[in-house]
Design an enzyme around this catalytic site. Sequence first.
Site, PDB file in Angstrom:
ATOM      1  CG  HIS A 172      -2.608  -0.939  -7.141  1.00  0.00           C
ATOM      2  ND1 HIS A 172      -3.188  -0.406  -6.032  1.00  0.00           N
ATOM      3  CD2 HIS A 172      -2.368  -2.240  -6.825  1.00  0.00           C
ATOM      4  CE1 HIS A 172      -3.306  -1.325  -5.093  1.00  0.00           C
ATOM      5  NE2 HIS A 172      -2.813  -2.450  -5.560  1.00  0.00           N
TER       6      HIS A 172
ATOM      7  NE  ARG B 240      -4.037  -1.833   0.114  1.00  0.00           N
ATOM      8  CZ  ARG B 240      -4.096  -2.798  -0.796  1.00  0.00           C
ATOM      9  NH1 ARG B 240      -3.174  -2.890  -1.723  1.00  0.00           N
ATOM     10  NH2 ARG B 240      -5.091  -3.660  -0.784  1.00  0.00           N
TER      11      ARG B 240
END
Length: 194
Positions: free
Chosen positions: A159, A111
């Site tokens: 991502h 993250r």
Amino acid sequence: SGGWTTWKPLWMCGYGLSDSTVGIIGLGRIGQAVARRLKPFGVKKFLYTSSRPKPACAAEFEAEFVPLTRLAEESDFIVVTCALTPATQGMCNKDFFGRMKKTSVFVNTSRGTVVNQEDLYDALAHGQIAAAGLDVTTPEPLPTDHPLLSLKNCVILPHVGSATYATRSTMAVLAANNLLAGLRGEPMPHELLL
């Protein structure tokens, strides 16, 4: 841009995994999968840090459980695969990057907020570490004028670490099974326990 000219002995060189030490932050399911894929490249040693030692998981890679500071100091490559928790938020910061080798490569697939991006930028821009590969950032996507995007030693992906047809299909089925179980008042079969 015309950068591909004639071959030069050290052109486009980087650091190799053979005989390296790889540090993994978070030796859960994803951390183990990373180690499993890197091992055939001749990694000499795996270090890991996690919320607690995981000797059963670590045995396959002969990975050693170490404090975060030692992992930073000894690793040639650091791969972040931990969950985002209050304890991990901002853990990769100025002090962390300051402990890394100048030749180390930092990879974050967990993250974005696990990393203090300003501190990472400073470490990369001033040659404190060699390079970074980021599959996650804060925010996603980064604004086009973000300083990290200006660095030649930083690669940023949108991502997409899970971007295969099979993985996305598996993710959809997993989510649907969890949803159906929840609607039936049953335990979710793939609940994430932190």
